[in-house]
Design an enzyme around this catalytic site. Structure first.
Site, PDB file in Angstrom:
ATOM      1  N   THR A  21       2.383   0.228   6.333  1.00  0.00           N
ATOM      2  CA  THR A  21       1.931  -1.004   5.768  1.00  0.00           C
ATOM      3  C   THR A  21       3.108  -2.237   6.316  1.00  0.00           C
ATOM      4  OG1 THR A  21       0.626  -0.091   4.052  1.00  0.00           O
ATOM      5  CG2 THR A  21       1.816  -2.417   3.581  1.00  0.00           C
ATOM      6  N   ARG A  29     -12.381   1.012  -0.541  1.00  0.00           N
ATOM      7  CA  ARG A  29     -11.073   1.352  -1.292  1.00  0.00           C
ATOM      8  C   ARG A  29     -10.012   0.182  -1.032  1.00  0.00           C
ATOM      9  NH1 ARG A  29      -5.168   2.110  -0.130  1.00  0.00           N
ATOM     10  NH2 ARG A  29      -4.382   2.839  -1.693  1.00  0.00           N
ATOM     11  N   VAL A  30      -9.451  -0.389  -2.205  1.00  0.00           N
ATOM     12  CA  VAL A  30      -8.465  -1.601  -2.054  1.00  0.00           C
ATOM     13  C   VAL A  30      -7.227  -1.016  -2.690  1.00  0.00           C
ATOM     14  CG1 VAL A  30      -7.716  -3.883  -2.432  1.00  0.00           C
ATOM     15  CG2 VAL A  30     -10.208  -3.312  -1.884  1.00  0.00           C
ATOM     16  N   GLY A  31      -6.178  -1.216  -1.952  1.00  0.00           N
ATOM     17  CA  GLY A  31      -4.857  -0.650  -2.374  1.00  0.00           C
ATOM     18  C   GLY A  31      -4.056  -1.679  -3.005  1.00  0.00           C
ATOM     19  N   ASP A  32      -2.786  -1.625  -3.028  1.00  0.00           N
ATOM     20  CA  ASP A  32      -1.671  -2.657  -4.051  1.00  0.00           C
ATOM     21  C   ASP A  32      -1.662  -4.094  -2.959  1.00  0.00           C
ATOM     22  OD1 ASP A  32      -0.475  -0.673  -2.335  1.00  0.00           O
ATOM     23  OD2 ASP A  32       1.368  -1.809  -3.123  1.00  0.00           O
ATOM     24  N   THR A  84       5.385  -1.187  -0.510  1.00  0.00           N
ATOM     25  CA  THR A  84       4.684  -0.256   0.432  1.00  0.00           C
ATOM     26  C   THR A  84       4.757   1.261  -0.316  1.00  0.00           C
ATOM     27  OG1 THR A  84       4.809   0.932   2.475  1.00  0.00           O
ATOM     28  CG2 THR A  84       6.718  -0.021   2.099  1.00  0.00           C
ATOM     29  N   GLY A  85       3.658   1.669  -0.194  1.00  0.00           N
ATOM     30  CA  GLY A  85       3.751   3.282  -0.653  1.00  0.00           C
ATOM     31  C   GLY A  85       2.440   3.727  -1.443  1.00  0.00           C
ATOM     32  N   GLY A  97      -0.600   3.247  -3.157  1.00  0.00           N
ATOM     33  CA  GLY A  97      -1.399   1.843  -3.542  1.00  0.00           C
ATOM     34  C   GLY A  97      -1.553   2.408  -5.007  1.00  0.00           C
TER      35      GLY A  97
HETATM   36  N1  ASP Z   1       0.195   0.697  -0.378  1.00  0.00           N
HETATM   37  C1  ASP Z   1      -0.807   0.671   0.920  1.00  0.00           C
HETATM   38  C2  ASP Z   1      -1.933   0.957   0.294  1.00  0.00           C
HETATM   39  O1  ASP Z   1      -1.974   1.540  -0.558  1.00  0.00           O
HETATM   40  C3  ASP Z   1      -0.233   1.933   1.772  1.00  0.00           C
HETATM   41  C4  ASP Z   1       1.102   1.935   2.180  1.00  0.00           C
HETATM   42  O2  ASP Z   1       1.900   0.970   1.741  1.00  0.00           O
HETATM   43  O3  ASP Z   1       1.491   2.520   3.223  1.00  0.00           O
HETATM   44  O4  ASP Z   1      -3.083   0.494   0.755  1.00  0.00           O
END
Ligand code: ASP
Length: 308
Positions: A172, A200-203, A223-224, A226
């Site tokens: 990300t 699916r939706v992340g953070d 980032t990480g 989600g």
């Molecule tokens: N946080 C992002 C998500 O969950 C993925 C990422 O940061 O690499 O969509």
């Protein structure tokens, strides 16, 4: 003093292609830094930096976005203006070259905060944003053909994808900036997690989870994992610890990342005095920093910028 900080994702980070990653981070810093140097807004700077990262096939955002379990590409992005404390975001959109520009369009051109799917894509068309077809995406080859997932087998595919590529392809992108006028802004953009279920939706596109900016307090992009970042409302938690708990930026970021988030990842953050924090709990995080009087600094593995 104006400053811009970018990230290209927390994770394991492969060793090959590191030069291109450093070059792409540097390009993003220069794009955002050019805005700040001409006394432009932090909001424009983070958008310029993230657009640059979205055009790079190195990262999981825009062009380099990974595919979902059924082989589609779904893009999420958010941008937040610390002065107005107002955000714009889009989720699960496809065929938009710069999802962060669409997030900005939601911010400036609608009374809404988050728009998804077809409605968001229609807004992109109405605003004249650049649309791209499947060939634009670096992982377009995975979009169909023998790799496509038959209906009903998404969970299997997701497990296999997770085994093969743990957090490696979770690159990300994001940026935070402080401008001459003292305003803060943040932006984040992603293709999500490789093999995620469609829809699916992340953070990243959720204000307070993956993206937050508040003048006088801080701007943060995450980032990480989600889901872990959503349930710990990570970027707002950092802000609250500074605003109410009177913690410093570094301390607040480390505390949240290490003891609140039930998963791994990283943050880039900037305070109103130009202090920055770039912590991560993964083996690596692609990241970079540019101060208005300095040279771009970039790193992937452990290490701190020379002037903090
Ligand atoms: N946080 C992002 C998500 O969950 C993925 C990422 O940061 O690499 O969509």
């Amino acid at each position: 003093m104006p400053v811009i900080v970018v990230h290209g994702g927390a994770g394991a980070w492969r060793r090959d292609g590191e030069d291109q990653v450093h070059a792409a981070l540097r390009d993003a810093l220069l794009a955002g830094g050019a805005v700040l140097r001409r006394r432009g807004k932090a909001l424009d700077a983070v958008q310029a930096a993230v657009e640059s990262l979205e055009d790079s096939p190195q990262f999981n955002a825009g062009r380099g976005a990974v595919t979902t379990a059924d082989g589609s590409i779904e893009l999420d992005a958010a941008i937040m203006d610390g002065g107005r404390r107002h955000a714009g975001a889009c989720a699960a959109v496809t065929g938009v070259r710069h999802p962060v520009a669409l997030a900005r369009t939601v911010l400036e051109g609608t009374p809404h905060v988050l728009m998804v799917g077809r409605g968001a894509e229609r807004l992109a068309d109405e605003a004249g944003l650049e649309r791209v077809d499947h060939d634009w995406f670096a992982h377009a080859a995975e979009l169909s053909g023998p790799e496509a997932v038959p209906p009903g087998q998404a969970a299997d595919y997701r497990r296999r994808a997770a085994e093969l590529t743990p957090i490696e392809e979770a690159e990300t992108v994001g940026a935070v900036a402080l401008d001459h006028a003292g305003h803060l802004a943040a932006a984040t953009s992603t293709g999500g997690m490789k093999g995620q279920l469609p829809g699916r939706v992340g953070d990243a596109p959720l204000p307070g989870a993956g993206t937050w900016a508040e003048d006088g307090v801080c701007a943060v992009s995450a980032t990480g994992d989600g889901e872990a970042f959503i349930t710990s409302v990570t970027t707002h938690e950092v802000t609250a610890l500074i605003r109410h708990g009177k913690l410093g930026l570094q301390e607040a970021c480390s505390l949240v990342l290490r003891s609140r988030v039930p998963g791994t990842g990283g943050l880039v953050a900037v305070a109103p005095d130009g202090t920055v924090a770039l912590p991560f709990t993964t083996p690596a995080m692609a990241r970079g920093l540019l101060r208005s009087d300095g040279e771009p600094w970039t790193a992937i593995g452990p290490g701190e910028p020379p002037d903090g």
